[in-house]
Design a protein around this motif. Sequence first.
Motif: not given
Lengths: 704, 367
Positions: A11-12, A192-193, A256, A307-309, A311-312, B156, B170-172, B174, B176-177, B194
């Motif tokens: 985990e993170e 993760r996502f 990230v 950001a870490n993703i 996004a759509t 988690q 979570s696809s839109l 962000d 974070r931990f 976290w």
Amino acid sequence: MPDLLLELFSEEIPARMQAKAADDLRRMVTDKLVAEGLVYEGAKAFVTPRRLALTVHGIPARQPDLKTERKGPKIGAPDAAVQGFLKATGLNSLDEAKIQRDPKGDFYIALLEKPGRAAIDVIAEILPVIVRTFPWPKSMRWGERSAKSGALTWVRPLHSIIATFGPETEDPEVVKFSIDGIDAGQTTFGHRFLAPAAISVRRFEDYEAKLKAAKVVLDPQARKDIILADAKQLAFAQGYELLEDQVLLDEVSGLVEWPVVLMGSFDQEFLSIPGEVIRATIRNNQKCFVVSAPKTGKLTNKFILTANIEATDGGKAIIAGNERVIRARLSDAKFFYESDLKTKLEERLPKFENIVFHEKLGTQGERIKRIERLAAEIAPLVGADVEKTKRAAHLAKADLLTEVVGEFPELQGLMGKYYALAQGEDASVAAASEEHYKPQGPADRVPTDRLSVAVALADKLDTLVGFWAIDEKPTGSKDPYALRRAALGVIRLIVENTIRLPILKAAKSAILGLPEKGAKYPAADAQKLPGDLLSFFADRLKVQLRDQGARHDLVDAVFALGGQDDLLMVVRRVEALGKFLDTDDGKNLLAGTKRASNILSIEEKKDKRSFDGAPDVSLYKLDEEKALAKAIDQVKSEAGAAVAKEDFAAAMSAMAKLRPAVDAFFDKVKVNDDEPNVRENRLKLLNEIRAATRAVADFSKIEG
Amino acid sequence: MSRASTTKLSPAKKDVDGRDKPGHDGGHWLPIALIPLATADTVPRAQNPLARPILPMDELPAHMRPERSFQGFILALQRFWAEQGCVILQPYDMEMGAGTFHPATTLRALGPKPWRAAYVQPSRRPKDGRYGENPNRLQHYYQYQVIMKPSPPNLQELYLKSLAAIGIDSSLHDIRFVEDDWESPTLGAWGLGWECWCDGMEVSQFTYFQQVAGVECAPVAGELTYGLERLACYLQGVDRIMDLNFNGREGADKVTYGDVFLQAEQEYSRHNFEHSDSEMLFKQFVMAEEACKKYLAAGWKSGSNQKEHLMALPAYDQCIKASHVFNLLDARGVISVTERQSYIGRVRELAKACGDAWVHTEAGRAS
């Protein structure tokens, strides 16, 4: 040769721990490999928020065979000894042993051959130990197994381990081991996502590529490069400039696995807050970068987030969310700033009476008063206006109780400056709020404004004397009150501003400012403390000169003269001496003086007396003696006059004149003459050489 | 404040379920589609809740939807965690600074017996009162607390699913931990975990308890704490807590958070900062402290060969009481810096003694 791939998937992992963890993993594994005779070709460690990874390539498939000899009993030794030998060595009979002759007789020798083990088996033993003993700054237990003693601890819950080993051309094998229920294998997980599915990997190249396909950039440097390049590009595209921030970049890249850089904005109205406050708000709380206008260098109402993703919606929701938070944060900051402005700095001071600076050193309020007093004493010495200096010292710490500094301690001083200017203080008085903390380290700027210099010196001297008085001096690597930094600060303030400040006197005065005039503290002896402090300054000065690549042994030679508490003059002497010793005259004079000193100390020991006092002119027998005596007289007066004028270079040139006479003296004159009174006179003359050179330094303390 | 940057991102809210058409309420708008818009989906998709663990929001009437209604949002969390096997408790009936003080967390985190619970806990932080004037700070607010012992390996994932259940996709967004080590000096507790961020905003705390009330957690419990008002502001797209829509209704039927709590914030701020009776509170602190010690001493069962305690819970109530009284005194500004540490230490000693008693009770021990 085979390669090892290791991944510890968890985990993170806190961003601030990642770089060191990667380094530790590489070091621990490779050290162990080498200790086991497995010399590898190369190794590299990587880290993301969720994984620590290591590749080691070019590991031999087996350990080398180990041949050793073991000495046994003498031929004809009792059977018990022979049996013991056979048992210990694993030999079947003495026929398998060799016989070796040495001076004591013939002995049985067993030749033992320990075959090297397969590297994969050795690695399977090494890795669990490393995981179990990994030096995380803080580690934890989790889940069902945490109920039992000896449960695995890790920085955050550890979920899976990849460990494969094998040559490039073949499918590698899994290194078989298990730690607290986690079996090493060859499965990891993607982002993760964006790509959470399990991934099966064989070797490093394959691992890194598959992770990339699963939206994970394994290499932290690569993530930093992406963030920096994209952030610059985004700013540039809008005609702005990114305010680069290495510390923030390090942190953000540790948050990230798949950096996506986006730009957001905030309301123009917030630009009325000082730029540093905006930056601290956005940086510390939101981990975002700020951008400035290239021409003015002023902040603009934009920020850059990572950001870490992907996004759509292309990141619209993420930008909007971050904008909301930043708006709220800046509203708070603006509110703090504006409400701070409503209270005058001096109105905050009474509150310091209730805030303890240090249990033994009283309140912040008392400390402010001490600094005020000391600064006023120092002011005339540095050419600062006394009244203004008092005012500056009075207000310098007041911002510690403002809301903005409460929120962002790193803005201490700077906010004081803003608030002082806002309430109409003199510009120098305001500047001292910020500048009196400087210099914070060897690379920090030294203030030059005389007011700031006076307050900065008073602040640091009060700190040093205070902690000396309560015997809280730095020891070894421990310096919790940053006293070394304070002392170096004093040195730099003095030297870079060419200030004449007698440290001993200033320290005595600072002691008088302490609670009950220092009488409370046994260590605050007005005779002893200033001297101790002075030698601390001497040490700091040496360290500083050494760091600058200058000769630091000369510091001792100057301090050995005694009474040298004018740091500027000490530095000047050291500089002049250094230059002089670079010349031939200097080197030879040093050699001559040292020779004189050596002879003297031998003879002084022999006779158990010293050879002070003026030599008797009538006892001179040789011309060289007379010439030396004359040279000494001349040099003494010339060098003395030059030192009086603080012209150390001139003192050195005068000293250089001594050299031919000293050389000629040692060439022609025998010091230990058979006539005792001539001998004594010559020793007195040698003592005069030593005395003459002491006009600038104690040459006997110089190395070489 | 400028809205230019956000309004363009705000899609017109569609009438998704055909039952309730929310009017635009002027100042409030949804910044973003927090919930994936159902495509003309008016037919309930899943009859079996187990087949769809995520709350089927498109079946809810508008006034119950988590992004429109504070209470609907809480109910969504309750339902989600109930489905994970948690007992859904009601708030503890005492004043406390955080959901962690609830005995269902503090005490139940100790000892080997498995425990899963979730509940809303009204939390009081007298010092944070701002007379209802600060948009984000209150002296009374709600925390949503989840405790799972031992911490499940997928905690988690469960947490992320709970966010999905309240409409955070979570696809839109962000999510974070970010490192946050938790420590409570008053409870003698610490853990690692976290802050959970959603688009840069801290929405929850996630902690693996390592020690509570001075006792090592064996096994470790996982704790989640959601700041309900803040999350609701985010979901509803409002900037001030007082503007939250409490009941999800519109027009004359709408009740805001301010309608419910503004007066209370004003009154309690006056009380906490200006009028609370310090003299009485100092006495109350000592009374609670003494009572706690007395009950602890009286609770040890004698004559049994196994050490056993019979009154850990009533004793712990007094520890909670002492802690809250201390917070009131602190807000009133009558405790100096040095005294402060000593008061915190005294509460910690009570908490530790209660923890020690608890692990010798039926629920706190091994068998």
